[in-house]
Design an enzyme around this catalytic site. Structure first.
Site, PDB file in Angstrom:
ATOM      1  N   ALA A  66      25.529 -14.406 -98.556  1.00 36.97           N
ATOM      2  CA  ALA A  66      26.278 -14.975 -97.867  1.00 36.97           C
ATOM      3  C   ALA A  66      27.178 -15.797 -98.913  1.00 36.97           C
ATOM      4  O   ALA A  66      26.950 -16.251 -99.846  1.00 36.97           O
ATOM      5  CB  ALA A  66      25.632 -16.157 -96.936  1.00 36.97           C
ATOM      6  N   GLY A 105      22.108 -12.498 -98.078  1.00 44.09           N
ATOM      7  CA  GLY A 105      22.460 -11.790 -97.007  1.00 44.09           C
ATOM      8  C   GLY A 105      22.973 -10.550 -97.176  1.00 44.09           C
ATOM      9  O   GLY A 105      22.783  -9.607 -96.334  1.00 44.09           O
ATOM     10  N   GLU A 108      19.922  -8.600 -96.382  1.00 45.09           N
ATOM     11  CA  GLU A 108      19.638  -8.788 -94.996  1.00 45.09           C
ATOM     12  C   GLU A 108      20.482  -7.751 -94.250  1.00 45.09           C
ATOM     13  O   GLU A 108      20.330  -7.153 -93.452  1.00 45.09           O
ATOM     14  CB  GLU A 108      19.859 -10.126 -94.559  1.00 45.09           C
ATOM     15  N   GLU A 128      17.409 -17.072-101.580  1.00 44.01           N
ATOM     16  CA  GLU A 128      17.970 -18.222-100.938  1.00 44.01           C
ATOM     17  C   GLU A 128      17.195 -19.343-100.992  1.00 44.01           C
ATOM     18  O   GLU A 128      17.590 -20.601-101.224  1.00 44.01           O
ATOM     19  CB  GLU A 128      17.730 -18.123 -99.324  1.00 44.01           C
TER      20      GLU A 128
HETATM   21  C1  3H9 Z   1      22.603 -16.497 -98.270  1.00 43.33           C
HETATM   22  O1  3H9 Z   1      22.926 -15.379 -98.452  1.00 43.33           O
HETATM   23  C2  3H9 Z   1      22.350 -16.861 -97.006  1.00 43.33           C
HETATM   24  C3  3H9 Z   1      21.650 -15.887 -95.977  1.00 43.33           C
HETATM   25  O2  3H9 Z   1      20.458 -15.763 -95.881  1.00 43.33           O
HETATM   26  C4  3H9 Z   1      21.739 -16.401 -94.565  1.00 43.33           C
HETATM   27  C5  3H9 Z   1      23.525 -16.494 -94.098  1.00 43.33           C
HETATM   28  C6  3H9 Z   1      23.502 -16.954 -92.504  1.00 43.33           C
HETATM   29  N1  3H9 Z   1      28.705 -17.030-102.718  1.00 43.33           N
HETATM   30  O3  3H9 Z   1      26.612 -15.977-111.337  1.00 43.33           O
HETATM   31  P1  3H9 Z   1      27.963 -15.192-111.608  1.00 43.33           P
HETATM   32  C7  3H9 Z   1      30.354 -16.653-107.554  1.00 43.33           C
HETATM   33  S1  3H9 Z   1      22.588 -17.404 -99.372  1.00 43.33           S
HETATM   34  C8  3H9 Z   1      29.975 -17.528-103.245  1.00 43.33           C
HETATM   35  O4  3H9 Z   1      28.865 -15.995-112.851  1.00 43.33           O
HETATM   36  P2  3H9 Z   1      26.711 -12.961-112.639  1.00 43.33           P
HETATM   37  C9  3H9 Z   1      30.001 -17.587-108.642  1.00 43.33           C
HETATM   38  O5  3H9 Z   1      30.343 -18.678-108.147  1.00 43.33           O
HETATM   39  C10 3H9 Z   1      23.287 -16.586-100.828  1.00 43.33           C
HETATM   40  N2  3H9 Z   1      30.200 -17.334-104.629  1.00 43.33           N
HETATM   41  O6  3H9 Z   1      28.095 -13.690-111.999  1.00 43.33           O
HETATM   42  C11 3H9 Z   1      31.005 -17.240-109.817  1.00 43.33           C
HETATM   43  O7  3H9 Z   1      32.257 -17.803-109.440  1.00 43.33           O
HETATM   44  P3  3H9 Z   1      33.052 -18.269-110.616  1.00 43.33           P
HETATM   45  C12 3H9 Z   1      22.122 -15.682-101.519  1.00 43.33           C
HETATM   46  C13 3H9 Z   1      29.225 -16.574-105.412  1.00 43.33           C
HETATM   47  O8  3H9 Z   1      27.101 -11.679-112.726  1.00 43.33           O
HETATM   48  C14 3H9 Z   1      31.020 -15.654-109.617  1.00 43.33           C
HETATM   49  O9  3H9 Z   1      30.670 -15.578-108.138  1.00 43.33           O
HETATM   50  N3  3H9 Z   1      22.598 -15.209-102.749  1.00 43.33           N
HETATM   51  C15 3H9 Z   1      28.179 -15.979-104.725  1.00 43.33           C
HETATM   52  O10 3H9 Z   1      26.052 -13.779-113.523  1.00 43.33           O
HETATM   53  C16 3H9 Z   1      30.299 -14.653-110.482  1.00 43.33           C
HETATM   54  O11 3H9 Z   1      28.914 -15.526-110.320  1.00 43.33           O
HETATM   55  C17 3H9 Z   1      22.403 -15.734-103.806  1.00 43.33           C
HETATM   56  O12 3H9 Z   1      21.867 -16.806-103.989  1.00 43.33           O
HETATM   57  C18 3H9 Z   1      27.841 -16.384-103.450  1.00 43.33           C
HETATM   58  N4  3H9 Z   1      26.966 -15.799-102.802  1.00 43.33           N
HETATM   59  O13 3H9 Z   1      25.703 -13.135-111.335  1.00 43.33           O
HETATM   60  C19 3H9 Z   1      22.896 -15.200-104.912  1.00 43.33           C
HETATM   61  N5  3H9 Z   1      27.524 -15.518-105.778  1.00 43.33           N
HETATM   62  O14 3H9 Z   1      33.529 -16.944-111.312  1.00 43.33           O
HETATM   63  C20 3H9 Z   1      23.965 -16.047-105.682  1.00 43.33           C
HETATM   64  C21 3H9 Z   1      28.202 -15.527-107.019  1.00 43.33           C
HETATM   65  O15 3H9 Z   1      34.394 -18.801-109.960  1.00 43.33           O
HETATM   66  N6  3H9 Z   1      24.407 -15.469-106.871  1.00 43.33           N
HETATM   67  N7  3H9 Z   1      29.261 -16.369-106.633  1.00 43.33           N
HETATM   68  O16 3H9 Z   1      32.461 -19.196-111.461  1.00 43.33           O
HETATM   69  C22 3H9 Z   1      23.776 -14.940-108.056  1.00 43.33           C
HETATM   70  O17 3H9 Z   1      22.912 -14.983-108.189  1.00 43.33           O
HETATM   71  C23 3H9 Z   1      24.809 -14.508-109.160  1.00 43.33           C
HETATM   72  O18 3H9 Z   1      26.140 -14.787-108.993  1.00 43.33           O
HETATM   73  C24 3H9 Z   1      24.776 -13.024-109.061  1.00 43.33           C
HETATM   74  C25 3H9 Z   1      25.864 -12.420-110.057  1.00 43.33           C
HETATM   75  C26 3H9 Z   1      23.663 -12.317-109.621  1.00 43.33           C
HETATM   76  C27 3H9 Z   1      25.203 -12.608-107.812  1.00 43.33           C
END
Ligand code: 3H9
Length: 694
Positions: A66, A105, A108, A128
């Site tokens: 998400a 998400g 999911e 999450e």
């Molecule tokens: C969810 O899914 C809830 C659902 O269950 C229910 C919903 C109803 N959203 O980390 P990076 C941005 S909760 C928005 O540097 P990497 C991040 O801020 C979500 N932005 O890269 C950054 O921005 P900027 C569950 C996001 O390659 C850029 O992307 N998911 C999101 O080292 C690059 O990120 C998580 O908790 C996002 N979801 O790692 C995953 N994700 O360049 C959270 C990333 O402007 N994300 N951004 O600074 C991560 O763990 C890592 O970002 C990921 C990439 C592994 C994906």
């Protein structure tokens, strides 16, 4: 630009519809992506030519979940649950083709598909909980139905992702493919005959339903003694998969998700997520380029030097460890080999990786070993005279353009740089112990450090998998400068009447893993004493303990007495404290737990305000990232400056005034910035301090 909307493309390939998501950087499932997916499903639903659908992403991400930035804002339809329901109800099989990450998400969504295939390097998980949440789009109901209760609980409560092979082994993915992406998934989809919805599967939950106690016994070891609410809520949501029909389980999950997403803990953890990323963006003139770093040298083979060398080696950068004496070098190299051996034994790296990494570290006597290095990190004894000697020598030996870094934790970078003819190349790289484990790297800019050199250190921080935060030069920089306030407060609490155990208990109840006195005993009381002596400072109780030969765990006694690592309060310490109180004319009285917490935390926040005022940190979030990654600040409390806003600055200002009045300690006077913001009814968040720090 895709054919459906800006972020979703639809094309047809041999009777298979390929729906491709491309919402850079990580395919977060924001409103544009959800709308595009919904439209694609609407378009495909009645198309008789379509035999199967492949849903795919980019090389980096199937989907990172998400869009976290949407939380806390008014919801926009279609929501993710509606999109997943639409995918799940498609009349033909939908296959999720997973490359890169499928997280939260994103996973999911994949679980709403009828089958999943992954490429070898894919990572799948429901992280999450790390944002103070639980999977809120069916993950807690669908994952246990696919992989069974135990695996699902472990993935959901820890939030740790798994690799493609493990996902195949537990049935989360149906095949691991290695052909072209997503063509190999298209070919695989053509062989599919079955369209099986995860929600209709119950076989993996049979044993859990027959044994109502099973979920508690499986969950217990996963629920660590942390104050955070999310891990427990995760278990409750998964319990719904066992106890309730699917739709009711979904509703239960939704209710628990809503509670978390609107709460302070998740707000804190989302702040921590973004603060960590923002903090790594150094405020530098645009176009500043880092210098290449192909070879490193570390001066000093002690605990810090060895750990720093391992950081380079782990990142694939060859490094020379330099010592003055063979025996010290041998000890350091043996310790490095031992640590790699332990990692290999634990299974965190393979024996071959351990060997390869160790092979990147070579030992050498004399600073000559720094000649070829693109960066030299000095990690010798914390003594200005010694450091200046090393830097004067490095100035003579290091190649032009080499970055000369010091790992000092509190000494003046400008004075060290003054020992060289190239102060623009000198800066601080303050690693935290153990350097190969702790994620924080304070990058300390001196008065003359060139932007290029700061950019090099920031870039290197990323390569070393550190959270590198640029800070200004002052005593203790950001982290230790604030820590010093907490240490002063802790000492004063003892003199006023609290016991070490009470002070430690207040801090662990707040969420820290250890209190200040247990921590001091672990680190060694003599370390603090040496620093105090060098700067003519005193800490009456700690100094008295040192005078009594009580240096902490290593001497079997400090603030506590030890049997192995087990600490017990010691009446002798109570006597020492009471004697020090008497000498200072302080009348001892009981101090309540809430007051202890306030007196430990608020002075740190006050110092944080001064740090912002002086431009030592560019953003309040930088201070939070430093405390989260260098000092184990509980993530669900967001960091000291986030916490300050939560408490409210007027309360903190008023309490500081009380503490100042009671102790006469000038440092406890509210900082002008804190007072100004409190008067204006504002917080630290959203204030612009960056320009001043540039
Ligand atoms: C969810 O899914 C809830 C659902 O269950 C229910 C919903 C109803 N959203 O980390 P990076 C941005 S909760 C928005 O540097 P990497 C991040 O801020 C979500 N932005 O890269 C950054 O921005 P900027 C569950 C996001 O390659 C850029 O992307 N998911 C999101 O080292 C690059 O990120 C998580 O908790 C996002 N979801 O790692 C995953 N994700 O360049 C959270 C990333 O402007 N994300 N951004 O600074 C991560 O763990 C890592 O970002 C990921 C990439 C592994 C994906």
């Amino acid at each position: 630009m895709g054919s459906i909307n800006a972020v979703v493309d639809l094309r047809h390939q041999n009777g298979v519809a390929v729906v491709a998501m491309d919402n850079a950087p990580v395919n977060a499932l924001g409103i544009a992506l959800r709308t595009g997916l919904m439209r694609a499903m609407d378009q495909l639903r009645g198309d008789p030519a379509v035999k199967a659908i492949v849903l795919c992403g980019t090389a980096r991400a199937f989907s990172g979940g998400a869009d976290i930035t949407e939380f806390g804002k008014p919801p926009q339809d279609p929501n993710l649950r509606q999109v997943i329901a639409a995918v799940e109800d498609m009349p033909v099989p939908v296959v999720a083709a997973i490359q890169g990450v499928a997280l939260g998400g994103g996973l999911e969504l994949a679980l709403g598909c009828h089958a999943r295939v992954a490429w070898g390097t894919a990572r799948l998980g429901l992280p999450e909980v790390k944002l103070g949440l639980l999977p809120g789009a069916g993950g807690t109901q669908r994952l246990p139905r696919v992989v069974g209760l135990e695996k699902a609980l472990s993935m959901i409560v820890t939030g740790n992702p798994i690799g493609a092979k493990e996902a195949a082994d537990c049935g989360l993915v149906d095949a691991v493919l290695d052909g072209a992406y997503p063509d190999a998934a298209v070919a695989w989809a053509q062989t599919l005959t079955e369209r099986r919805r995860v929600r209709d599967r119950d076989d993996a939950l049979t044993s859990a339903r027959e044994d109502p106690g099973l979920i508690n016994s499986m969950a217990a070891p996963l629920l660590k003694a942390s104050g955070a609410a999310a891990p427990r809520a995760c278990v409750e949501a998964v319990r719904g998969a066992v106890d309730l029909p699917f739709e009711e389980g979904l509703a239960n999950e939704r209710r628990l998700f809503e509670q978390l997403v609107t709460g302070d803990e998740s707000r804190a953890q989302r702040h921590a997520f973004f603060a960590e990323r923002e903090a790594q963006k150094a405020v530098l003139p645009s176009g500043t380029q880092p210098r290449p770093v192909a070879r490193a040298a570390v001066v000093g083979a002690g605990t810090m030097g060895g750990g720093i060398a391992m950081c380079f080696a782990n990142a694939g950068i060859p490094v020379t460890v330099i010592e003055t004496e063979q025996a010290a070098l041998d000890r350091g190299m043996a310790r490095i080999a031992e640590l790699y051996g332990i990692s290999a034994k634990r299974g965190s790296i393979t024996p071959a990786q351990a060997e390869e990494r160790r092979g990147r570290i070579q030992g050498q006597l004399g600073l000559d070993g720094a000649r070829d290095a693109d960066i030299v990190v000095e990690a010798v004894f914390e003594d200005m005279g010694v450091k200046k000697q090393v830097f004067a020598e490095l100035d003579r030996l290091a190649k032009p353009g080499a970055v000369l870094a010091t790992n000092t934790s509190y000494l003046d970078i400008d004075e060290i740089a003054g020992a060289t003819s190239r102060p623009g190349d000198v800066l601080g790289t303050h690693f935290f112990s153990p350097a190969n484990v702790m994620k924080l790297l304070e990058i300390v800019r001196g008065r003359q450090t060139s932007p290029e050199v700061i950019a090099t250190a920031a870039d290197l921080g990323k390569k070393l998998s550190k959270v590198g935060v640029v800070v200004g030069n002052c005593f203790g920089f950001v982290g230790n400068r604030m820590l010093a306030r907490r240490s002063d407060a802790a000492e004063r609490l003892l003199l006023d009447g609290a016991s070490p155990a009470e002070v430690d208990a207040a801090l662990t109840a707040f969420g820290f893993r250890m209190g200040p006195f247990a921590m001091a005993d672990l680190a060694g009381l003599d370390i603090g004493m040496r620093i105090r002596r060098a700067f003519g400072k005193r800490a009456p109780v700690s100094d008295a303990l040192c005078d009594a030969g009580r240096y902490g765990q290593k001497t079997g006694s400090g603030f506590y007495v030890y049997e192995g690592r087990n600490a017990t309060p010691d009446p002798e310490v109570d006597r020492i404290i009471a004697a020090e109180s008497e000498k200072l004319g302080i009348t001892r009285h009981p101090v309540g737990a809430d007051e202890i917490t306030e007196r430990l935390i608020y002075p740190m926040i006050n110092e944080g305000a001064r740090i912002l005022e002086e431009g030592i940190a560019a953003r309040p979030g930088d201070i939070d990232a430093i405390w989260l990654h260098g000092y184990n600040w509980p993530v669900w409390r967001g960091g000291p400056m986030f916490y300050a806003d939560l408490v409210g600055l007027p309360r903190i200002r008023d309490r500081l005034q009380d503490f100042h009045a009671a102790t006469g300690d000038k440092a406890l006077r509210p900082a002008p910035l804190l007072s100004k913001l409190a008067d204006a009814g504002q917080g630290f968040a959203g204030q612009d301090f960056g320009a001043r720090a540039a």
